[in-house]
Write a protein that holds these residues in place. Sequence first.
Motif, short mmCIF file in Angstrom:
data_model
loop_
_atom_site.label_atom_id
_atom_site.label_comp_id
_atom_site.label_asym_id
_atom_site.label_seq_id
_atom_site.Cartn_x
_atom_site.Cartn_y
_atom_site.Cartn_z
N SER A 114 3.84 3.59 -1.64
CA SER A 114 4.69 3.83 -2.73
C SER A 114 6.05 3.75 -2.77
O SER A 114 6.53 3.67 -1.60
CB SER A 114 4.20 5.18 -3.42
OG SER A 114 2.86 5.17 -3.55
N ARG A 115 6.92 3.62 -3.84
CA ARG A 115 8.24 3.52 -3.60
C ARG A 115 8.79 4.73 -2.96
O ARG A 115 9.67 4.61 -1.85
CB ARG A 115 8.69 3.47 -5.12
CG ARG A 115 8.83 2.07 -5.67
CD ARG A 115 9.40 1.82 -7.01
NE ARG A 115 10.75 2.27 -6.91
CZ ARG A 115 11.82 1.50 -6.46
NH1 ARG A 115 11.34 0.30 -6.00
NH2 ARG A 115 13.05 1.94 -6.32
N GLY A 121 -0.77 5.11 3.08
CA GLY A 121 -1.57 4.03 2.47
C GLY A 121 -2.32 3.69 3.61
O GLY A 121 -3.04 4.21 4.35
N ASP A 157 3.43 14.72 1.19
CA ASP A 157 3.25 13.54 0.55
C ASP A 157 3.92 13.88 -0.81
O ASP A 157 4.14 14.76 -1.26
CB ASP A 157 1.84 13.70 0.26
CG ASP A 157 1.50 12.32 -0.74
OD1 ASP A 157 1.54 11.23 -0.14
OD2 ASP A 157 1.24 12.27 -1.88
N GLY A 202 3.25 12.40 -4.07
CA GLY A 202 2.49 11.99 -4.93
C GLY A 202 2.22 10.64 -5.06
O GLY A 202 2.08 9.66 -5.89
N SER A 203 1.98 10.01 -3.68
CA SER A 203 1.81 8.68 -3.49
C SER A 203 0.35 8.15 -4.12
O SER A 203 -0.42 9.09 -4.32
CB SER A 203 1.75 8.16 -2.10
OG SER A 203 0.79 8.82 -1.41
N LYS A 204 0.24 6.80 -4.47
CA LYS A 204 -0.87 6.40 -4.92
C LYS A 204 -2.07 6.37 -4.06
O LYS A 204 -3.37 6.78 -4.28
CB LYS A 204 -0.70 4.89 -5.54
CG LYS A 204 -1.86 4.28 -6.36
CD LYS A 204 -1.53 3.11 -6.71
CE LYS A 204 -2.82 2.47 -7.25
NZ LYS A 204 -2.57 0.95 -7.75
N ASN A 205 -1.79 6.00 -2.67
CA ASN A 205 -3.01 5.96 -1.84
C ASN A 205 -2.89 6.74 -0.77
O ASN A 205 -3.67 6.78 0.26
CB ASN A 205 -2.47 4.16 -1.09
CG ASN A 205 -2.83 3.16 -1.97
OD1 ASN A 205 -3.99 2.97 -2.83
ND2 ASN A 205 -1.87 2.48 -2.23
N GLY A 206 -1.92 7.87 -0.90
CA GLY A 206 -2.14 9.15 0.10
C GLY A 206 -1.66 8.87 1.14
O GLY A 206 -1.04 7.75 1.92
N HIS A 256 6.87 7.47 -1.07
CA HIS A 256 5.60 7.75 -0.75
C HIS A 256 5.58 9.46 -0.17
O HIS A 256 4.60 10.06 -0.47
CB HIS A 256 5.25 6.82 0.37
CG HIS A 256 3.69 6.78 0.59
ND1 HIS A 256 2.96 5.79 0.28
CD2 HIS A 256 2.77 7.76 1.15
CE1 HIS A 256 1.44 6.20 0.55
NE2 HIS A 256 1.60 7.36 0.99
N GLN A 283 0.81 -1.29 -0.05
CA GLN A 283 -0.04 0.09 0.04
C GLN A 283 0.76 1.32 -0.07
O GLN A 283 0.29 2.54 -0.21
CB GLN A 283 -0.97 -0.08 1.33
CG GLN A 283 -2.03 -1.11 1.12
CD GLN A 283 -3.07 -1.13 0.19
OE1 GLN A 283 -3.37 0.18 -0.22
NE2 GLN A 283 -3.54 -2.18 -0.43
N ARG A 334 -6.45 13.57 4.48
CA ARG A 334 -5.58 13.26 3.51
C ARG A 334 -4.57 14.51 3.12
O ARG A 334 -5.14 15.74 3.12
CB ARG A 334 -6.08 12.76 1.95
CG ARG A 334 -5.09 12.43 0.93
CD ARG A 334 -5.63 11.58 -0.01
NE ARG A 334 -4.77 11.04 -0.98
CZ ARG A 334 -4.94 10.32 -1.92
NH1 ARG A 334 -6.27 9.68 -2.20
NH2 ARG A 334 -3.97 9.85 -2.85
#
Length: 212
Positions: free
Chosen positions: A146-147, A192, A163, A165-169, A149, A144, A176
């Motif tokens: 990101s590389r 995440g 943040d 630009g993470s996928k799951n925030g 995050h 969950q 958020r």
Amino acid sequence: MPLRFGDCLLDPATRELWREGRKLALAPQHFQLLALLLDHRPRPVRHEELRDALWPGTYVAHTALARVVSELRGALGDSPERAGVIRTVARFGYAFVAPVVVDLAPGRPGACALVADVHEFALPEGETLVGRAAECGVRLASLQVSRVHAKVLVRAGRATLEDQGSKNGTWVNGLRLQRPCALEEGDEVLFGLYRVVFRRASLQDPTCSPPA
């Protein structure tokens, strides 16, 4: 200047090595070997060159160098199979392979920390990346996450979270992040679904105390 790699912080000036907020007691040969490999990175260093530096003018068995490398790997949380820090170059020597970041605003690790259920991540002064990638100072083993995050910036015991630009925030106390956020003692942070709590002082170091 201090150098950061993985969960370690090395200060060549004071000859101190910290890992996960704890100071490691390195023997002089271990420290010298680490410094040599760092100085030559990413170029491998020959066995003969390392033996001459560690035991000048003295004959030692070939196994002596392998033993010191093994002990250093153990201190760094590395291994021949993983080889995330020191790589064995067959029939040649060894190379330092971990990504290294120069800490431009060094401070004693442990002034702040992110505390998970079974682990504590010390945050030194300066910038620390959070994520799954090798260059992250706080590495979280979760799909969950990101590389790269998020980023934490610590200045004089004050921490700001941003943040990346993470996928799951990245979430702080249920909200958020849309912009950099100052962290306060006890804040709940989610990368995440990976939950941590922000602390002003590292629980692993009883000599650290929160700023007045």
